[in-house]
Design a protein around this motif. Structure first.
Motif, mmCIF file in Angstrom:
data_model
loop_
_atom_site.group_PDB
_atom_site.id
_atom_site.type_symbol
_atom_site.label_atom_id
_atom_site.label_comp_id
_atom_site.label_asym_id
_atom_site.label_seq_id
_atom_site.Cartn_x
_atom_site.Cartn_y
_atom_site.Cartn_z
ATOM 1 N N MET A 1 5.138 74.844 29.746
ATOM 2 C CA MET A 1 5.462 73.933 30.629
ATOM 3 C C MET A 1 4.753 73.226 32.214
ATOM 4 S SD MET A 1 9.072 76.306 30.570
ATOM 5 C CE MET A 1 8.088 77.743 32.147
ATOM 6 N N GLU A 2 5.175 72.681 32.366
ATOM 7 C CA GLU A 2 4.688 71.694 33.610
ATOM 8 C C GLU A 2 4.829 72.056 35.356
ATOM 9 O OE1 GLU A 2 3.405 67.444 34.175
ATOM 10 O OE2 GLU A 2 4.689 67.666 32.907
ATOM 11 N N ARG A 3 3.760 72.952 35.925
ATOM 12 C CA ARG A 3 4.478 72.172 37.763
ATOM 13 C C ARG A 3 3.393 71.496 38.051
ATOM 14 N NH1 ARG A 3 3.356 78.360 40.073
ATOM 15 N NH2 ARG A 3 4.800 78.466 37.854
ATOM 16 N N ALA A 4 4.430 70.046 38.961
ATOM 17 C CA ALA A 4 3.424 69.612 39.765
ATOM 18 C C ALA A 4 4.106 70.227 40.976
ATOM 19 C CB ALA A 4 4.962 67.878 39.476
ATOM 20 N N ASN A 5 2.787 70.002 42.055
ATOM 21 C CA ASN A 5 3.015 70.799 43.142
ATOM 22 C C ASN A 5 2.870 69.584 44.205
ATOM 23 O OD1 ASN A 5 2.801 73.265 42.658
ATOM 24 N ND2 ASN A 5 0.532 72.918 41.656
ATOM 25 N N SER A 6 3.547 69.547 45.126
ATOM 26 C CA SER A 6 3.564 69.036 46.317
ATOM 27 C C SER A 6 4.327 69.558 47.686
ATOM 28 C CB SER A 6 4.616 67.742 45.884
ATOM 29 O OG SER A 6 5.880 68.441 46.122
ATOM 30 N N ASP A 7 4.218 69.512 48.914
ATOM 31 C CA ASP A 7 4.496 69.465 49.803
ATOM 32 C C ASP A 7 5.832 70.620 50.082
ATOM 33 O OD1 ASP A 7 2.039 70.442 51.206
ATOM 34 O OD2 ASP A 7 2.225 68.356 52.251
ATOM 35 N N VAL A 8 7.203 69.275 50.001
ATOM 36 C CA VAL A 8 8.384 68.961 49.716
ATOM 37 C C VAL A 8 8.718 68.888 47.835
ATOM 38 C CG1 VAL A 8 10.638 68.751 50.786
ATOM 39 C CG2 VAL A 8 8.055 69.213 52.045
ATOM 40 N N ILE A 9 9.759 69.981 48.095
ATOM 41 C CA ILE A 9 10.837 68.985 46.890
ATOM 42 C C ILE A 9 11.764 69.100 47.024
ATOM 43 C CG2 ILE A 9 11.435 69.442 44.840
ATOM 44 C CD1 ILE A 9 8.929 71.264 44.181
ATOM 45 N N ILE A 10 12.615 68.178 46.848
ATOM 46 C CA ILE A 10 14.091 67.940 47.077
ATOM 47 C C ILE A 10 15.060 67.130 46.050
ATOM 48 C CG2 ILE A 10 15.231 66.188 48.430
ATOM 49 C CD1 ILE A 10 13.510 65.563 50.353
ATOM 50 N N ALA A 11 14.848 67.679 45.689
ATOM 51 C CA ALA A 11 16.406 67.199 44.252
ATOM 52 C C ALA A 11 17.738 66.224 44.218
ATOM 53 C CB ALA A 11 17.323 69.275 43.539
ATOM 54 N N GLY A 12 17.468 65.549 44.400
ATOM 55 C CA GLY A 12 18.673 64.427 44.280
ATOM 56 C C GLY A 12 17.925 63.245 45.790
ATOM 57 N N GLY A 13 18.349 61.887 45.045
ATOM 58 C CA GLY A 13 17.664 60.903 45.950
ATOM 59 C C GLY A 13 18.566 60.197 45.858
ATOM 60 N N GLY A 14 19.640 60.357 46.308
ATOM 61 C CA GLY A 14 20.548 59.867 46.941
ATOM 62 C C GLY A 14 20.167 59.384 48.446
ATOM 63 N N ILE A 15 21.253 58.790 48.857
ATOM 64 C CA ILE A 15 21.589 58.932 51.101
ATOM 65 C C ILE A 15 20.205 59.823 51.810
ATOM 66 C CG2 ILE A 15 21.880 58.069 53.419
ATOM 67 C CD1 ILE A 15 24.291 56.586 51.864
ATOM 68 N N ALA A 16 20.829 61.028 52.117
ATOM 69 C CA ALA A 16 20.474 62.230 52.359
ATOM 70 C C ALA A 16 19.273 62.490 52.001
ATOM 71 C CB ALA A 16 21.225 63.403 52.305
ATOM 72 N N GLY A 17 18.996 62.663 50.565
ATOM 73 C CA GLY A 17 17.338 62.910 49.779
ATOM 74 C C GLY A 17 16.192 61.977 50.200
ATOM 75 N N LEU A 18 16.429 60.864 50.547
ATOM 76 C CA LEU A 18 15.835 59.648 50.646
ATOM 77 C C LEU A 18 15.138 59.890 51.248
ATOM 78 C CD1 LEU A 18 16.542 57.084 47.602
ATOM 79 C CD2 LEU A 18 14.433 57.957 47.646
ATOM 80 N N VAL A 19 16.349 59.542 52.706
ATOM 81 C CA VAL A 19 16.272 59.433 54.217
ATOM 82 C C VAL A 19 14.999 60.904 54.974
ATOM 83 C CG1 VAL A 19 16.951 59.732 56.256
ATOM 84 C CG2 VAL A 19 17.908 58.246 54.280
ATOM 85 N N LEU A 20 15.630 61.796 54.270
ATOM 86 C CA LEU A 20 15.037 62.479 54.354
ATOM 87 C C LEU A 20 13.004 62.991 54.313
ATOM 88 C CD1 LEU A 20 14.231 65.732 55.385
ATOM 89 C CD2 LEU A 20 15.033 67.150 54.139
ATOM 90 N N ALA A 21 13.346 62.637 52.475
ATOM 91 C CA ALA A 21 11.787 62.071 51.858
ATOM 92 C C ALA A 21 11.037 61.351 52.955
ATOM 93 C CB ALA A 21 12.384 62.299 51.116
ATOM 94 N N THR A 22 11.944 60.454 53.008
ATOM 95 C CA THR A 22 10.779 59.097 54.122
ATOM 96 C C THR A 22 10.451 60.012 55.503
ATOM 97 O OG1 THR A 22 11.977 57.568 53.087
ATOM 98 C CG2 THR A 22 10.681 57.107 54.912
ATOM 99 N N ALA A 23 10.872 60.717 56.120
ATOM 100 C CA ALA A 23 11.057 60.976 56.900
ATOM 101 C C ALA A 23 10.121 61.844 56.402
ATOM 102 C CB ALA A 23 11.876 61.426 58.067
ATOM 103 N N LEU A 24 10.087 62.765 56.305
ATOM 104 C CA LEU A 24 8.478 63.875 56.044
ATOM 105 C C LEU A 24 6.953 63.377 55.430
ATOM 106 C CD1 LEU A 24 10.419 66.742 54.486
ATOM 107 C CD2 LEU A 24 10.372 66.556 56.813
#
Length: 378
Positions: A1-24
């Motif tokens: 099993m593969e694990r990709a590590n980051s500071d934040v995971i956002i499940a869902g790349g619609g408006i809310a997810g992408l705006v928050l991702a860009t902000a963070l």
């Protein structure tokens, strides 16, 4: 099993997810967005967003004005009995397709450094101390201190979290079509018919979006989309005129079923929900796209308040739930109440007559369909 590590995971790349991702990402965090679908694609949506979102989006260098959206300033409403009214909106809105907007936000997020994985559907989650683990349908694992779910109207994750709204058996279907023809670019129209209602407004490139909501049981009784359109929707004279004078662009309508408007929570355990995952605003009341931006803004703000520290995650989630209740819960509840007045013969006529007799009340309701401008975080 593969694990990709980051500071934040956002499940869902619609408006809310992408705006928050860009902000963070702009705050210096590494963000991974896991999107079940691909870009660009059409989605069932009213494609109407109030200009309350512009100050915050501009602060993130997300100038959606570049997409040449139309400016909407007038509102028209018709009842099942073919009564109608028209008035000005209290706040302008933009008409913009999800095909264009989501792709724009995805490209901007990636330019800021966000890692976006397409065709990655999250089906399970677990907490391991301060680490949140998202698991996709292939069994791959993705770990980060922060996990945020912006999975949209419905997802396998709703079942995984055993969310209470799934017990709601009042199911709706949403159908969207784009048309070509002569339509006032500054007008959004909402037309009622038995069992549902349709919204019509222009988007970029001289296209016109028609998106309607109907009880799934009513749709099944008539034998599908085309019989329903011909036998029910066209009894509304405004819709009949629209169908007669406009040409569909899509080969077939885009449809989604199993839509529920039951109450949802903003937080479950160590997971925050954004956008439609926190609750669906009735399309008759509009502005779900703006609410998605507002949830991203709220989550961004509370994470800033705790200096993005994972050991203060519970504090941030409590703050987010409190803000969501103050800023959004009431708008969702009002939208459900208003939706109950329409799509029903007789009642929708009475509601429209009341709106005519009490224009101040109508404008008060319209004003509540949006919030104050969403300002950048200081």
């Amino acid at each position: 099993m593969e694990r990709a590590n980051s500071d934040v995971i956002i499940a869902g790349g619609g408006i809310a997810g992408l705006v928050l991702a860009t902000a963070l990402q702009k705050e210096g965090l590494s963000v991974l967005v896991l999107e079940a679908g691909t870009y660009p694609r059409h989605k069932v949506c009213g494609e109407f967003i109030s200009t309350e979102v512009l100050p915050y989006l501009h602060s993130l260098q997300l100038p959606i004005d570049e997409l040449s959206p139309v400016r909407i300033s007038r509102f028209q409403l018709s009842s099942t009995g073919n009564r109608s009214l028209q008035t000005n909106l209290d706040m302008q809105a933009l008409g913009i397709s999800r095909f264009a907007l989501d792709d724009f936000l995805k490209n901007k997020a990636e330019s800021a450094g966000v890692h976006v994985l397409e065709e990655t559907e999250i089906v399970a989650h677990r907490s391991d101390g301060l680490l949140e683990i998202a698991i996709d349908r292939e069994g791959n694992e993705y770990g980060a201190p922060w996990y945020i779910s912006a999975h949209g109207k419905r997802s396998r994750m709703d079942t995984f979290f055993e969310r209470k709204f799934l017990a709601d058996d009042d199911l709706y279907s949403g159908i969207k079509m784009h048309f070509e023809g002569d339509w006032p670019a500054d007008l959004v129209a909402l037309h009622n018919f038995k069992g549902g209602y349709a919204g019509i407004s222009a988007v970029e490139n001289k296209r016109i979006n028609l998106c309607y909501l109907v009880k799934t049981s009513t749709l099944k009784e008539l034998g599908g989309l085309l019989p329903f359109q011909e036998q029910v929707m066209r009894k509304n004279k405004a819709l009949d005129a629209f169908f007669s004078s406009h040409t569909p662009v899509f080969d077939r309508p885009l449809a989604i079923s199993g839509i529920r408007f039951g109450k949802k929570e903003a937080v479950a355990g160590t997971v925050a929900f954004l956008g439609d995952a926190t609750g669906l605003v009735a399309p008759l009341f509009g502005n779900g796209m703006a609410l998605a931006v507002r949830t991203a803004h709220s989550m961004h703000g509370v994470m800033r308040q705790v200096n993005f520290k994972p050991d203060r995650k519970s504090e941030a989630l409590q703050l987010y739930a409190k803000q969501w209740k103050h800023d959004i819960q009431g708008r969702l509840a009002l939208s459900r109440s208003i939706q109950g007045l329409f799509g029903r013969p007789g009642i929708s006529d009475l509601a429209l007559m009341g709106a005519r007799l009490m224009p101040l009340a109508l404008h008060s309701i319209l004003a509540k369909s949006h919030g104050k401008p969403i300002l950048p975080h200081a």
